[in-house]
Design a protein around this motif. Structure first.
Motif, PDB file in Angstrom:
ATOM      1  N   SER A   3     -44.513  -9.250  27.224  1.00 59.51           N
ATOM      2  CA  SER A   3     -43.158  -9.188  27.763  1.00 59.51           C
ATOM      3  C   SER A   3     -42.430  -8.098  26.994  1.00 59.51           C
ATOM      4  O   SER A   3     -42.758  -7.789  25.870  1.00 59.51           O
ATOM      5  N   ALA A   4     -41.442  -7.510  27.614  1.00 58.56           N
ATOM      6  CA  ALA A   4     -40.679  -6.456  26.955  1.00 58.56           C
ATOM      7  C   ALA A   4     -39.205  -6.815  26.986  1.00 58.56           C
ATOM      8  O   ALA A   4     -38.717  -7.402  27.934  1.00 58.56           O
ATOM      9  N   GLY A   8     -31.533  -5.555  26.320  1.00 59.43           N
ATOM     10  CA  GLY A   8     -31.019  -6.828  25.841  1.00 59.43           C
ATOM     11  C   GLY A   8     -31.397  -8.018  26.690  1.00 59.43           C
ATOM     12  O   GLY A   8     -30.986  -9.137  26.441  1.00 59.43           O
ATOM     13  N   ARG A   9     -32.198  -7.841  27.693  1.00 54.38           N
ATOM     14  CA  ARG A   9     -32.647  -8.929  28.549  1.00 54.38           C
ATOM     15  C   ARG A   9     -34.163  -9.022  28.445  1.00 54.38           C
ATOM     16  O   ARG A   9     -34.849  -8.044  28.264  1.00 54.38           O
ATOM     17  N   VAL A  10     -34.700 -10.221  28.599  1.00 56.05           N
ATOM     18  CA  VAL A  10     -36.147 -10.392  28.560  1.00 56.05           C
ATOM     19  C   VAL A  10     -36.662 -10.400  29.989  1.00 56.05           C
ATOM     20  O   VAL A  10     -36.213 -11.156  30.827  1.00 56.05           O
ATOM     21  N   TYR A  11     -37.594  -9.509  30.246  1.00 53.56           N
ATOM     22  CA  TYR A  11     -38.259  -9.460  31.539  1.00 53.56           C
ATOM     23  C   TYR A  11     -39.649 -10.039  31.337  1.00 53.56           C
ATOM     24  O   TYR A  11     -40.501  -9.437  30.717  1.00 53.56           O
ATOM     25  N   ALA A  12     -39.875 -11.251  31.814  1.00 56.63           N
ATOM     26  CA  ALA A  12     -41.144 -11.946  31.579  1.00 56.63           C
ATOM     27  C   ALA A  12     -42.248 -11.306  32.390  1.00 56.63           C
ATOM     28  O   ALA A  12     -42.008 -10.669  33.413  1.00 56.63           O
ATOM     29  N   VAL A  84     -14.542  -5.154  26.011  1.00 59.79           N
ATOM     30  CA  VAL A  84     -14.449  -4.030  25.071  1.00 59.79           C
ATOM     31  C   VAL A  84     -14.025  -2.788  25.840  1.00 59.79           C
ATOM     32  O   VAL A  84     -14.106  -2.740  27.066  1.00 59.79           O
ATOM     33  N   LYS A  85     -13.580  -1.772  25.115  1.00 57.44           N
ATOM     34  CA  LYS A  85     -13.228  -0.508  25.763  1.00 57.44           C
ATOM     35  C   LYS A  85     -14.448   0.403  25.916  1.00 57.44           C
ATOM     36  O   LYS A  85     -14.544   1.156  26.864  1.00 57.44           O
ATOM     37  N   ARG A  86     -15.383   0.348  24.951  1.00 57.65           N
ATOM     38  CA  ARG A  86     -16.600   1.173  24.965  1.00 57.65           C
ATOM     39  C   ARG A  86     -17.810   0.267  24.761  1.00 57.65           C
ATOM     40  O   ARG A  86     -17.747  -0.678  23.967  1.00 57.65           O
ATOM     41  N   GLN A  87     -18.890   0.575  25.431  1.00 53.29           N
ATOM     42  CA  GLN A  87     -20.074  -0.286  25.392  1.00 53.29           C
ATOM     43  C   GLN A  87     -20.645  -0.471  23.983  1.00 53.29           C
ATOM     44  O   GLN A  87     -21.173  -1.526  23.658  1.00 53.29           O
ATOM     45  N   GLU A  88     -20.505   0.526  23.120  1.00 52.71           N
ATOM     46  CA  GLU A  88     -21.046   0.380  21.758  1.00 52.71           C
ATOM     47  C   GLU A  88     -20.251  -0.616  20.909  1.00 52.71           C
ATOM     48  O   GLU A  88     -20.700  -1.029  19.848  1.00 52.71           O
ATOM     49  N   GLU A  89     -19.069  -1.029  21.381  1.00 51.23           N
ATOM     50  CA  GLU A  89     -18.250  -1.995  20.650  1.00 51.23           C
ATOM     51  C   GLU A  89     -18.698  -3.435  20.879  1.00 51.23           C
ATOM     52  O   GLU A  89     -18.335  -4.328  20.117  1.00 51.23           O
ATOM     53  N   TYR A  90     -19.474  -3.681  21.915  1.00 51.86           N
ATOM     54  CA  TYR A  90     -19.896  -5.049  22.236  1.00 51.86           C
ATOM     55  C   TYR A  90     -20.995  -5.483  21.268  1.00 51.86           C
ATOM     56  O   TYR A  90     -22.072  -4.908  21.237  1.00 51.86           O
ATOM     57  N   PRO A  91     -20.723  -6.500  20.446  1.00 49.50           N
ATOM     58  CA  PRO A  91     -21.656  -6.830  19.359  1.00 49.50           C
ATOM     59  C   PRO A  91     -23.008  -7.385  19.801  1.00 49.50           C
ATOM     60  O   PRO A  91     -23.962  -7.324  19.039  1.00 49.50           O
ATOM     61  N   TRP A  92     -23.130  -7.934  21.016  1.00 51.15           N
ATOM     62  CA  TRP A  92     -24.379  -8.545  21.453  1.00 51.15           C
ATOM     63  C   TRP A  92     -25.189  -7.629  22.363  1.00 51.15           C
ATOM     64  O   TRP A  92     -26.118  -8.053  23.016  1.00 51.15           O
ATOM     65  N   SER A  93     -24.833  -6.376  22.393  1.00 52.52           N
ATOM     66  CA  SER A  93     -25.532  -5.414  23.244  1.00 52.52           C
ATOM     67  C   SER A  93     -26.620  -4.678  22.480  1.00 52.52           C
ATOM     68  O   SER A  93     -26.516  -4.464  21.270  1.00 52.52           O
ATOM     69  N   SER A  94     -27.638  -4.259  23.198  1.00 52.98           N
ATOM     70  CA  SER A  94     -28.690  -3.421  22.605  1.00 52.98           C
ATOM     71  C   SER A  94     -28.372  -1.939  22.791  1.00 52.98           C
ATOM     72  O   SER A  94     -29.187  -1.091  22.450  1.00 52.98           O
ATOM     73  N   TYR A  95     -27.192  -1.631  23.303  1.00 50.66           N
ATOM     74  CA  TYR A  95     -26.841  -0.237  23.568  1.00 50.66           C
ATOM     75  C   TYR A  95     -26.958   0.624  22.312  1.00 50.66           C
ATOM     76  O   TYR A  95     -27.509   1.730  22.349  1.00 50.66           O
ATOM     77  N   ARG A  96     -26.475   0.122  21.191  1.00 45.30           N
ATOM     78  CA  ARG A  96     -26.517   0.902  19.950  1.00 45.30           C
ATOM     79  C   ARG A  96     -27.956   1.243  19.562  1.00 45.30           C
ATOM     80  O   ARG A  96     -28.223   2.312  19.042  1.00 45.30           O
ATOM     81  N   THR A  97     -28.880   0.341  19.823  1.00 46.30           N
ATOM     82  CA  THR A  97     -30.296   0.626  19.568  1.00 46.30           C
ATOM     83  C   THR A  97     -30.800   1.691  20.532  1.00 46.30           C
ATOM     84  O   THR A  97     -31.532   2.599  20.134  1.00 46.30           O
ATOM     85  N   LYS A 107     -30.297  -7.617  14.239  1.00 46.89           N
ATOM     86  CA  LYS A 107     -30.431  -8.068  15.626  1.00 46.89           C
ATOM     87  C   LYS A 107     -31.900  -8.250  15.981  1.00 46.89           C
ATOM     88  O   LYS A 107     -32.771  -7.661  15.353  1.00 46.89           O
ATOM     89  N   PRO A 108     -32.176  -9.034  17.031  1.00 48.00           N
ATOM     90  CA  PRO A 108     -33.553  -9.149  17.493  1.00 48.00           C
ATOM     91  C   PRO A 108     -34.098  -7.766  17.852  1.00 48.00           C
ATOM     92  O   PRO A 108     -33.351  -6.883  18.257  1.00 48.00           O
ATOM     93  N   LYS A 109     -35.386  -7.614  17.694  1.00 49.30           N
ATOM     94  CA  LYS A 109     -36.002  -6.319  17.966  1.00 49.30           C
ATOM     95  C   LYS A 109     -35.952  -5.997  19.458  1.00 49.30           C
ATOM     96  O   LYS A 109     -36.332  -6.805  20.290  1.00 49.30           O
ATOM     97  N   VAL A 110     -35.457  -4.833  19.744  1.00 51.38           N
ATOM     98  CA  VAL A 110     -35.392  -4.321  21.111  1.00 51.38           C
ATOM     99  C   VAL A 110     -36.263  -3.081  21.149  1.00 51.38           C
ATOM    100  O   VAL A 110     -36.268  -2.288  20.217  1.00 51.38           O
ATOM    101  N   HIS A 111     -37.014  -2.931  22.215  1.00 48.75           N
ATOM    102  CA  HIS A 111     -37.931  -1.798  22.340  1.00 48.75           C
ATOM    103  C   HIS A 111     -37.500  -0.938  23.526  1.00 48.75           C
ATOM    104  O   HIS A 111     -37.935  -1.170  24.647  1.00 48.75           O
ATOM    105  N   PRO A 112     -36.655   0.065  23.272  1.00 47.99           N
ATOM    106  CA  PRO A 112     -36.152   0.893  24.365  1.00 47.99           C
ATOM    107  C   PRO A 112     -37.123   1.977  24.826  1.00 47.99           C
ATOM    108  O   PRO A 112     -36.773   2.810  25.644  1.00 47.99           O
ATOM    109  N   ALA A 113     -38.361   1.975  24.354  1.00 49.85           N
ATOM    110  CA  ALA A 113     -39.310   3.048  24.658  1.00 49.85           C
ATOM    111  C   ALA A 113     -39.517   3.234  26.160  1.00 49.85           C
ATOM    112  O   ALA A 113     -39.621   4.370  26.628  1.00 49.85           O
TER     113      ALA A 113
END
Length: 162
Positions: A3-4, A8-12, A84-97, A107-113
């Motif tokens: 799964s990947a 920030g969402r799990v796609y089974a 939030v005003k900008r997506q990078e301000e949302y603390p539960w987002s994987s956007y910053r990663t 944060k939990p490991k996110v794999h944006p590859a």
């Protein structure tokens, strides 16, 4: 296959679930989670009744352009919701990663590859290209674009064996 975690969402790996005869498993899991959370929430806040409207649904992400649109929508949704005003301000987002901003070590490991691989250009520039892609539309435009995609793509219907 594994799964990947994407945006920030799990796609089974639904193929594996199907191989095990698990048709309807995802819908059943969502129903169980919803029922348990509803009981918890209602007890905690001394209320009764349903928490959610509408049924859980899923759509097959089988095109690269659709995956990018879904990822952008997920990252812009807190902005659209006025959290939030900008997506990078949302603390539960994987956007910053995804755009390599700051330290996400807690944060939990996110794999944006996978998302990065669709950006084109040298790998070192993928986070910058992704940021440019996300910033190229407003949160509302992203929502409209995703709705257009989904109008053309019916939800996946899980068939229960008879």
């Amino acid at each position: 296959t594994e799964s990947a975690v994407i945006a920030g969402r799990v796609y089974a790996d639904l193929e594996r679930i199907g191989e095990r005869g698990g048709q309807g498993l995802l819908s059943g899991l969502m129903q169980m989670l919803s029922a348990r959370y509803t009981r918890y929430f209602n007890r905690r806040y001394r209320r009764v009744g349903h928490l959610y409207q509408g049924r859980f649904h899923s759509r097959l992400v089988d095109r690269d352009a659709y995956l990018l649109e879904v990822s952008r929508y997920i990252h812009l949704n807190p902005v659209r919701a006025g959290l939030v005003k900008r997506q990078e301000e949302y603390p539960w987002s994987s956007y910053r990663t995804h755009v390599r901003m700051g330290d996400d070590s807690g944060k939990p490991k996110v794999h944006p590859a996978l998302v990065w691989s669709l950006m084109g250009g040298p790998p070192a520039e993928h986070p910058l290209h992704y940021r440019t892609f996300v910033d190229s539309v407003t949160a509302e435009q992203s929502f409209v674009r995703l709705q257009e995609w989904e109008r053309r793509r019916p939800p996946i219907r899980c068939q229960t064996p008879s």
